[in-house]
Design an enzyme around this catalytic site. Structure first.
Site, short mmCIF file in Angstrom:
data_model
loop_
_atom_site.label_atom_id
_atom_site.label_comp_id
_atom_site.label_asym_id
_atom_site.label_seq_id
_atom_site.Cartn_x
_atom_site.Cartn_y
_atom_site.Cartn_z
N GLY A 196 0.84 -1.21 0.00
CA GLY A 196 0.00 0.00 0.00
C GLY A 196 0.86 1.24 0.00
O GLY A 196 2.02 1.22 -0.42
N SER A 197 0.30 2.32 0.51
CA SER A 197 1.00 3.61 0.45
C SER A 197 2.09 3.72 1.52
O SER A 197 2.03 3.04 2.56
CB SER A 197 -0.02 4.73 0.65
OG SER A 197 -0.57 4.63 1.95
N SER A 198 3.04 4.62 1.29
CA SER A 198 4.11 4.84 2.27
C SER A 198 3.52 5.42 3.56
O SER A 198 4.00 5.11 4.66
CB SER A 198 5.14 5.82 1.71
OG SER A 198 5.59 5.37 0.46
N GLY A 201 2.17 2.62 5.41
CA GLY A 201 3.34 1.79 5.72
C GLY A 201 3.96 2.19 7.06
O GLY A 201 4.36 1.33 7.86
N GLU A 218 5.68 -3.19 0.99
CA GLU A 218 5.72 -2.98 -0.47
C GLU A 218 4.97 -1.69 -0.75
O GLU A 218 3.73 -1.69 -0.79
CB GLU A 218 5.07 -4.18 -1.19
CG GLU A 218 5.80 -5.50 -0.99
CD GLU A 218 7.06 -5.60 -1.85
OE1 GLU A 218 7.17 -4.86 -2.84
OE2 GLU A 218 7.92 -6.42 -1.52
N CYS A 252 1.93 0.37 -9.27
CA CYS A 252 3.01 0.90 -8.43
C CYS A 252 4.34 1.03 -9.16
O CYS A 252 5.20 1.77 -8.73
CB CYS A 252 3.17 0.04 -7.18
SG CYS A 252 3.46 -1.69 -7.60
#
Ligand code: NAD
Length: 464
Positions: A196-198, A201, A218, A252
């Site tokens: 997913g998104s940072s 994350g 990831e 991504c």
């Protein structure tokens, strides 16, 4: 309400306890069990092919070809690969033993972590949930699967069908959004695999830190395609347009933006424009090969980027249909709002440069690319670009396709993530490398024990 939340968290905690008890029976250590689960997962694909295609169309209006190659066949091939190599991956790895420890045998043994929490993003909602699961099973783990709530049709299919195929002592599916995730993260898992998104994350990593749970993250980044003057511009444009507008840019590893040497900027624009009309026709909204934006919030965010930009191609959008045309921007600058974060949609800014190192320096200041691309006939120049921008992966003269090579690890760096998977790397991502030294009772030399004399240290110095 508070009590209800608590009881839901407790419910999740007892589910994980139950799965952990299943894990502790030791049955996942058996290669037969692992093969059986992998074959059952493959059967899920074979017996639900129509439903898988239908749900992905419903969620993202994906073209059949993209569903087949990047969701359906992708995971099936991953399963076949794991089945073929499982016994060699599981074999303890022999390593040499220093003279001073002989006689002894040294090995690295891949141990399962236990129960993993696998959280998927919505853009490839089958692949991103079930490809990690292949690694989890191969390495002998159980798992809680958390499909993305943003792809509701696929989420429903997973929740309804997957439990029919897997050993329910070891696997469970939990559905829900942020609230569910927040409760799940209060529980101790043995491993977390998050896509997913940072931004999220960081939330995952902070929650995992409470229990020192190992994580694979990831995430996404600002993927750049650097185009140098000597590149074949027609091929370059076709490859970039294909990679950028696949799944309507919600990929991504798609090129987020282009950095092009000024002398070929105009020519590249012509080739990009031609590739878009060749692939999607004059009205991409009518093309069966062009997808839709996942939801209105994301649609509004993307359309907002178009404000004040010079649109070279596309720009049309239809909110009701969640459609944004394949859009190419010209004369973009690093200071533009569209350049501050990952775009994750069908908008492609193009920035011309005169000074390569200056441009690479600016690119390196942006969120770390998950995938870095360079187009040039000169390999040394390509390597120069790759040296200047840290990234999860680097490809010369193509985009996205490196993911189809299972021998390559797939993962990010810095803000684009940590850890990697695919093929054997998935097995490794879900394994703890346990050091194992085995000795007999012979060779028990007395000098290792106190009282240490002068001789002991002298001997150690000689032994190196
Ligand atoms: P996201 O991080 O917004 O959401 C992922 C999941 O996290 C959601 O489904 C939700 O259940 C959960 N979540 C959201 N907010 C949360 C919170 N505050 N607390 C706890 N959990 C929360 O990501 P997304 O929108 O699903 O996916 C888009 C991002 O994923 C992009 O950045 C993209 O680059 C990245 N991505 C990376 C890969 C990869 O393999 N590296 C693949 C696909 C997508």
């Amino acid at each position: 309400m508070d009590g209800m939340m608590k009881s839901e968290t407790q419910g999740f905690a007892s589910l994980v306890d139950r799965l952990r008890a299943g894990f502790l029976t030791g049955k996942t250590r058996d290669i037969t069990w692992r093969r059986e689960q992998l074959n059952n997962l493959k059967r899920f694909f074979d017996e639900n092919e129509k439903e898988i295609f239908a749900t992905l169309k419903q969620d993202l209006r994906k073209p059949d070809m993209e569903i087949y190659s990047s969701e359906y066949d992708f995971v099936r091939k991953d399963i076949d690969h794991a089945l073929k190599h499982l016994s060699s991956w599981m074999r303890p790895e022999k390593v040499s033993t220093p003279l001073s420890l002989l006689p002894a045998k040294s090995e690295i043994v891949r141990e399962p972590y236990g129960i993993s929490l696998i959280i998927s993003a919505w853009n490839y909602p089958i692949q991103l949930l079930l490809a990690p699961l292949v690694g989890a099973i191969a390495a002998g783990n159980g798992a809680v699967l958390k499909p993305s709530e943003m792809a509701p049709a696929t989420e429903r299919l997973i929740a309804e069908k997957i439990p029919d195929y897997l050993d329910n002592d070891l696997f469970a599916v939990i559905t829900g959004g942020v609230e569910t995730m927040t409760k799940l993260l209060e529980i101790r898992f043995d491993h977390i695999f998050y896509t997913g998104s940072s931004h999220v994350g960081k939330i995952i990593m902070a929650a995992a830190a409470k229990f020192l749970t190992p994580v694979v993250l990831e995430l996404g980044g600002k993927n750049v395609a650097v185009v140098l003057a000597d590149a074949d511009l027609a091929v370059t444009a076709r490859r970039i347009v294909w990679g950028k507008f696949n799944n309507a840019g919600q990929l991504c590893v798609s090129p987020d933006y282009i950095l092009v040497e000024r002398s070929v900027e105009e020519k590249l624009h012509q080739e990009l424009k031609q590739a878009v009309s060749q692939f999607f026709g004059n009205d991409p909204q009518q093309s069966a090969d062009y997808g839709r934006i996942i939801h209105h919030r994301h649609f509004d965010r993307l359309v907002g980027f178009l404000d004040g930009q010079k649109i070279a191609v596309g720009g049309e959008h239809d909110r009701e249909d969640k459609y944004i045309a394949p859009t190419i921007l010209s004369g973009s600058r690093f200071s533009d709002p569209v350049m501050q974060d990952e775009i994750f949609g069908p908008i492609l800014p193009v920035i011309g440069f005169d000074d390569l190192d200056g441009a690479l320096g600016e690119a390196a200041r942006l969120p770390t690319p998950l995938a870095l691309y360079c187009f040039t006939k000169d390999k040394a120049k390509g390597d120069h670009v790759f040296e200047k921008i840290p990234s999860g992966s680097a490809s010369l003269n193509d985009v996205v396709v490196f993911m189809a090579n299972r021998n390559l690890p797939f993962g990010g760096l810095q803000t684009s993530g940590m850890g990697a998977y695919h093929g054997q790397h998935s097995f490794e991502a879900f394994s703890h490398k346990r050091a194992k030294l085995s000795r007999g009772f012979g060779g028990d030399v007395s000098i290792r024990y106190p009282p240490y004399g002068e001789k002991t240290i002298g001997l150690l110095r000689k032994m190196v």
